[in-house]
Design a protein around this motif. Structure first.
Motif, PDB file in Angstrom:
ATOM      1  N   ASP A   1      -6.411   7.979   4.975  1.00 18.18           N
ATOM      2  CA  ASP A   1      -5.574   7.859   4.399  1.00 18.18           C
ATOM      3  C   ASP A   1      -4.849   8.760   3.667  1.00 18.18           C
TER       4      ASP A   1
ATOM      5  N   GLU B   1     -11.326   7.744   3.790  1.00 18.92           N
ATOM      6  CA  GLU B   1     -10.490   7.087   2.613  1.00 18.92           C
ATOM      7  C   GLU B   1     -11.636   7.258   1.487  1.00 18.92           C
ATOM      8  N   ASP B   2     -10.779   6.940   0.112  1.00 23.32           N
ATOM      9  CA  ASP B   2     -12.060   6.867  -0.596  1.00 23.32           C
ATOM     10  C   ASP B   2     -12.010   6.067  -1.523  1.00 23.32           C
TER      11      ASP B   2
ATOM     12  N   LYS C   1      -0.891   0.001   3.171  1.00 22.52           N
ATOM     13  CA  LYS C   1      -1.540  -1.605   2.045  1.00 22.52           C
ATOM     14  C   LYS C   1      -0.867  -2.486   1.675  1.00 22.52           C
TER      15      LYS C   1
ATOM     16  N   GLY D   1      -3.817   8.702   0.149  1.00 21.46           N
ATOM     17  CA  GLY D   1      -3.817   9.351  -1.104  1.00 21.46           C
ATOM     18  C   GLY D   1      -5.581   9.746  -1.048  1.00 21.46           C
TER      19      GLY D   1
HETATM   20 CA    CA Z   1      -7.230   6.824  -1.839  1.00 17.98          CA
END
Ligand code: CA
Length: 247
Positions: free
Chosen positions: A66, A22-23, A115, A68
């Motif tokens: 995640d 997850e970024d 989310k 993205g």
């Molecule tokens: Ca993300």
């Protein structure tokens, strides 16, 4: 979150290793904290490349991914994780696009969450995936999963023997067994050539998988030119189209 109430449960659970890819640092921190609270061990990654590198040397029980990510599409990462490891996958998506969810599940993810989510709900999903996989009902290769039965056929995964309904036996090569096993562990799912040989970055010129598939079709299919069990999904891979039971 009521931490005290969960302690005794956490103590019974062995510390399974969970990767969190997850970024967004805030979300990553939230997920890691929730998992720690319930007794899981974690490693956090900010991009797809770093987690793929780590998977070469370590085997987590589950990757939380995640969709993205900064360096690669999350769906592509899910596909690559499935190709190189036996880890479970839980997708986190902020997009909420139906196509992403469906694609993720078809590519081998075990579940997904949209989310924003409740950390406790996330932990509940994680536990349920791990239980399913440990119980042999999921796609994890486990104990008590030696014989796969489908359409009158039986595959003995330990002895590499394929038995027909009439009792006749074919001794399969290791490579052939590997491919058939990948199929029977995930029926009705599109599997890429990479997933079937358990290898990443398979050259498009590598025809070994096609050779194995045509050998299997000659044994299993009544008309190998017009296969009904191992189907070709053009541009995507192959799909095993028969229900499988295990013993
Ligand atoms: Ca993300």
């Amino acid at each position: 979150m009521n931490a005290a109430g969960s302690r005794s449960e956490a103590a019974q659970t062995p510390a399974a290793l969970i990767y969190v890819v997850e970024d967004d640092p805030a979300i990553s921190k939230l997920v890691v904290a929730a998992l720690h609270e319930f007794g899981f061990a974690t490693e956090a990654f900010r991009n797809g490349a770093s987690v793929l590198r780590r998977l070469q040397t370590e085997r987590p029980e589950l990757c939380i991914v995640d969709l993205g990510l900064p360096d690669m599409d999350g769906i592509e990462l899910v596909r690559q994780i499935a190709a190189v490891s036996t880890s479970g996958v839980l997708i986190l998506t902020g997009r909420g696009h139906t196509v992403d969810r469906v694609m993720g599940l078809e590519l081998g993810a075990d579940d997904y969450m949209v989310k924003p989510f409740e950390p406790r709900e996330l932990v509940a999903r994680v536990r349920s995936i791990l239980r399913r996989r440990a119980g042999g009902g999921g796609s994890a290769p486990g104990q008590q999963r030696r014989h796969a039965r489908f359409l009158g056929w039986s595959l003995d995964c330990a002895a590499n023997i394929l038995r027909a309904a009439d009792g006749s036996e074919h001794l399969l090569g290791t490579a052939e067994t590997q491919v058939l096993r990948a199929f029977v562990e995930r029926p009705f799912q599109i599997l890429t050539r990479e997933q079937l040989v358990g290898q990443r970055d398979l050259s498009p010129l590598d025809r070994s998988i096609d050779v194995r598939i045509s050998r299997l079709r000659r044994k299993l299919e009544s008309d190998p030119q017009n296969p009904k069990i191992i189907k070709t999904v053009y541009g995507a891979g192959y799909m095993f189209s028969a229900a499988v039971t295990w013993s």
